[in-house]
Design a protein around this motif. Sequence first.
Motif, mmCIF file in Angstrom:
data_model
loop_
_atom_site.group_PDB
_atom_site.id
_atom_site.type_symbol
_atom_site.label_atom_id
_atom_site.label_comp_id
_atom_site.label_asym_id
_atom_site.label_seq_id
_atom_site.Cartn_x
_atom_site.Cartn_y
_atom_site.Cartn_z
ATOM 1 N N ARG A 105 0.659 -1.180 0.045
ATOM 2 C CA ARG A 105 0.223 -0.028 -0.007
ATOM 3 C C ARG A 105 0.735 0.936 -0.097
ATOM 4 N NH1 ARG A 105 -3.813 -1.665 4.943
ATOM 5 N NH2 ARG A 105 -1.806 -2.571 5.503
ATOM 6 N N SER A 106 1.935 1.292 0.579
ATOM 7 C CA SER A 106 2.758 2.439 0.809
ATOM 8 C C SER A 106 3.666 2.530 -0.244
ATOM 9 C CB SER A 106 3.584 2.358 2.170
ATOM 10 O OG SER A 106 4.562 1.334 2.045
ATOM 11 N N GLY A 107 4.007 1.574 -1.014
ATOM 12 C CA GLY A 107 4.758 1.224 -1.965
ATOM 13 C C GLY A 107 6.275 1.060 -1.824
ATOM 14 N N ARG A 108 6.612 0.726 -0.301
ATOM 15 C CA ARG A 108 7.833 0.357 0.099
ATOM 16 C C ARG A 108 8.112 -1.008 -0.109
ATOM 17 N NH1 ARG A 108 6.346 4.138 4.394
ATOM 18 N NH2 ARG A 108 5.661 2.200 5.314
ATOM 19 N N ARG A 109 7.282 -1.875 -0.250
ATOM 20 C CA ARG A 109 7.716 -3.343 -0.481
ATOM 21 C C ARG A 109 7.189 -3.856 -1.770
ATOM 22 N NH1 ARG A 109 5.623 -6.372 4.386
ATOM 23 N NH2 ARG A 109 4.131 -4.917 4.652
ATOM 24 N N THR A 110 8.014 -4.515 -2.511
ATOM 25 C CA THR A 110 7.402 -4.830 -3.824
ATOM 26 C C THR A 110 7.981 -6.478 -4.128
ATOM 27 O OG1 THR A 110 9.503 -4.307 -4.703
ATOM 28 C CG2 THR A 110 8.072 -2.515 -5.049
ATOM 29 N N GLN A 111 7.232 -7.316 -5.014
ATOM 30 C CA GLN A 111 7.553 -8.379 -5.350
ATOM 31 C C GLN A 111 7.632 -8.746 -6.881
ATOM 32 O OE1 GLN A 111 4.592 -10.239 -2.664
ATOM 33 N NE2 GLN A 111 6.267 -11.250 -1.457
#
Length: 121
Positions: free
Chosen positions: A53-59
Amino acid sequence: QVQLVESGGGLVQAGGSLRLSCAASGRTFSSYAMGWFRQAPGKEREFVAAISRSGRRTQYDDSVKGRFTISRDNAKSTLYLQMNSLNPDETAVYYCAAKFGVDYSVTYDYWGRGTQVTVSS
């Protein structure tokens, strides 16, 4: 609810780049985990990338790591997928998807209609 509209697809030569966008409307965009999927002709839909949601984590799926970048601009209610070094096997309809209230999900509740990406050899 959220409505999703993809854009940015098109025809590109192998090795080229495209940037997909997914515009969201409706409920607060920042409340949704987002993902990109793709479906090639005759194949099942497959996961490409996801973002919290914050954009800090991606996969990313292993097949696109290092070449694709998922990002989001919550102020603009827009999701992006930068695709580099495309190959013809990646010809597909690309979909964005949303899941409310979580940072990651294997299932998504809302889907766009997709945008066609065609990679020529």
